[in-house]
Write an enzyme that holds these catalytic residues in place. Sequence first.
Site, short mmCIF file in Angstrom:
data_model
loop_
_atom_site.label_atom_id
_atom_site.label_comp_id
_atom_site.label_asym_id
_atom_site.label_seq_id
_atom_site.Cartn_x
_atom_site.Cartn_y
_atom_site.Cartn_z
N HIS A 136 1.27 -4.29 -9.52
CA HIS A 136 2.58 -5.06 -8.94
C HIS A 136 2.14 -6.51 -8.85
O HIS A 136 2.03 -7.00 -7.84
CB HIS A 136 2.91 -4.34 -7.51
CG HIS A 136 4.28 -4.81 -7.17
ND1 HIS A 136 4.96 -4.16 -6.30
CD2 HIS A 136 4.93 -6.09 -7.38
CE1 HIS A 136 6.18 -5.00 -6.16
NE2 HIS A 136 6.42 -5.90 -6.73
N HIS A 138 3.53 -10.40 -9.99
CA HIS A 138 4.38 -11.34 -10.33
C HIS A 138 3.76 -12.70 -10.82
O HIS A 138 2.90 -13.07 -10.09
CB HIS A 138 5.15 -12.06 -8.92
CG HIS A 138 6.16 -11.16 -8.33
ND1 HIS A 138 7.42 -11.18 -8.50
CD2 HIS A 138 6.00 -10.13 -7.63
CE1 HIS A 138 8.16 -10.23 -7.62
NE2 HIS A 138 6.88 -9.37 -7.38
N LYS A 219 11.00 -2.84 -15.44
CA LYS A 219 11.13 -3.16 -13.89
C LYS A 219 12.67 -3.26 -13.45
O LYS A 219 13.33 -4.21 -13.95
CB LYS A 219 10.22 -4.33 -13.55
CG LYS A 219 10.68 -4.96 -12.19
CD LYS A 219 10.15 -3.77 -10.90
CE LYS A 219 10.56 -4.18 -9.83
NZ LYS A 219 9.96 -5.40 -9.04
N HIS A 322 13.00 -14.50 -1.72
CA HIS A 322 14.00 -14.26 -2.57
C HIS A 322 15.05 -15.14 -2.34
O HIS A 322 16.18 -14.86 -2.45
CB HIS A 322 14.54 -12.54 -1.81
CG HIS A 322 13.68 -11.74 -1.99
ND1 HIS A 322 13.91 -11.23 -3.12
CD2 HIS A 322 12.68 -11.04 -1.49
CE1 HIS A 322 12.83 -10.07 -3.41
NE2 HIS A 322 12.29 -10.01 -2.25
N ASP A 362 1.91 -7.25 -4.87
CA ASP A 362 3.37 -8.15 -5.16
C ASP A 362 2.93 -9.52 -4.93
O ASP A 362 3.48 -10.22 -4.00
CB ASP A 362 4.14 -7.70 -3.83
CG ASP A 362 5.58 -7.83 -4.13
OD1 ASP A 362 5.79 -8.47 -5.19
OD2 ASP A 362 6.49 -7.37 -3.34
#
Length: 569
Positions: A136, A138, A219, A322, A362
Site C-alpha cells: 500500500h 503512495h 486501485k 484528503h 499507506d
Amino acid sequence: MPATISRAAYADMYGPTTGDKVRLADTDLIIEVERDLTTYGEEVKFGGGKVIRDGMGQSQATRAEGAVDTVITNALIVDHTGIYKADVGLRDGVIAAIGKAGNPDTQTGVDIIIGPGTEAIAGEGRILTAGGFDSHIHFICPQQIEDALHSGITTMIGGGTGPAHGSLATTCTPGAFHIGRMLQSLDAFPMNFGLAGKGNASRPGALVEMIEAGACAMKLHEDWGTTPGAIDCCLSVADDMDVQVMIHTDTLNESGFVENTIAAMKGRTIHAFHTEGAGGGHAPDIMKVVGFEHVLPSSTNPTMPYTVNTLEEHLDMLMVCHHLDKAIPEDVAFAESRIRKETIAAEDILHDMGAFSIIASDSQAMGRVGEVIIRTWQTADKMKKQRGRLAEETGDNDNFRVRRYIAKYTINPAIAHGISAHIGSIEVGKRADLCLWNPAFFGVKPEMILMGGTIVCAQMGDPNASIPTPQPVYTRPMFGAYGRSVENSAVLFVSQAGQAAGIGASLGLAKQTLAVKTCRDIGKSSMVHNSATPEVEVHPETYEVRADGELLTCEPATELPLAQRYFMF
C-alpha cells in the site's frame, strides 16, 4: 573422538540449535528453534582457523560444477514455513538450496557446495527473514524508498506520480503516460516495484489501457468515486486480465452502504485496504468485510497497534491527506466519522485471530513507510501481553504467533498480488531478497539486506576507520545500491498484458520485468496463518465490534517495545 560442549558455548559459536530459545528484540515474543538442518561436528563457519578453508569446508568445485555464489551459514530462519536453523545457498540471485553447506569431498550430506568462487555471510547468532513487502504505497516522493529499504522492505506496490494532489490522497498511477514515466524512474532504485492504475471508471476502456501499459493492479479509491458501477467494472476487467484490485470504499456512504459494496463485488476477489476504517471506508462498519472469503483484508500501520496516542494524531493526519478544510463543518464531520477507538481496538484482536491477513503502510498518506515491520511486531507483542498464549501454539514458545505475524508482510501480500512464485518466503527457487537481523534489533534495524543475492545496504561504521565497526554505525547503502547492479538485482512487476506487449523494451527499461499471475483464483483461505472468517458486526451507534457474537475490545498500550530505546541517535 567426538567433543561435547555446553549449549551456551555451542550457541555462541554456531548460533542456537534445536530446542534453544531466542527473544525477539525487547518484546515478550520468544521463539524456539524447531529443527536444525546443519550437522553437528560438521558445521561450516568462516574465519581464521575456521572451517571454510581450502580442502576443508571449501571444495575445489567450480561454479559450473555446482558451487554456489554465496553461502549464509548457520542462520536462524524465521518464516511462515517454520522457525529453523540452516545454511542457505544463493546462486544467480535466487535461493538455490537450504540445508547443510560444505565440501562434498570431505563431508557427507552436503546440500550446498562451497567452492573457491563462493562468498560467505556469517549467519551465526543471526535471524534470516524474507524481505518485507509493502503493498500500500503512495509514490509521493522517492525518498520513501530508502526509508522502506532500510527498515527491511524489499518490494513496494502502489500508485502515484509524486506530490500531485491525486497521488497525495490515492494509491493510483493514472494513465499509460504516467505509468510509463514511473516505471522508467523506478529503474533507478534497489527495490522491487509494481504500479497500480486508477480503477475508478464505469466503462472498461481506460482500465484495459492502463493494464496493457504495465499496471500490475488496479486501485479503487473513494476520492475518485468508488461507486457500485465502478467496482463492478474494475473487477470485471481484473478478472479478464488477471490483476488484483485494491479498494478504499465510500466513507460517506454516498453511493451505497457496505452491503451495496459487497453486492457489487459479486464474490470476486478483492484486496480491501485499511479494513478497520480509519484510513477510509464505509463508516462505521466497513470491518464487516473481514468475514467474506473473497475479501483479502489488510491494515495500514498508523492504527497498529492501538495506543494512548492513536486517536489524537489521526484527525490532523486525515485532514491533510484528503485535502480537507478545518473551516468547513462537513469536512470535519467526514474526518471524525472515520476515527473510532472501538474499531481500532478490535483491529488488534482481529489480527491476532488471523482474521486480518496483511499489514502495509499507506506511505505519507496516513501511514509510515519505514514502520510496517516495527508495528507488526509491536502489535504481536501487545496482543501476547493482553490476550496471552494463542490456542494454536504447540510448545512453550510463541512460534505460531510469530509465523502468523511475519506472514502479514511477506507471503500474504505476495499471494494477494500474484508474485508469491518470486518473493514472500525463504524457499528454494525464490528471489534472494533477504534480511539478516541481530536478534536484539529484530524488527527495527536490519544488519544486512540483500536484493537478488546482492548486498544493497547494511549496518556500517566509520568508512575511514581501520575496521568496519567504529561509531557512528548506521544503515548505509552498499555496492548493490549503485550502478548497473541496481537494475540487475531488483525487478519490476507488471501485468501479463504489459509483459506480452514488451513494455520493457518499448520503455527502455533496464530492470527485468516479471508478470503477476493467479491474482483472481484466490481467496481468504489462501492467506497463510491468517484465513479466519468470523462474522463481524459493528454497532451503528456505539461502534462496538463483535466477532461471532463475542465483543472485541482491548486497552490502548501506554508503552511499546521496538520504540525509543532503539532511536536515541
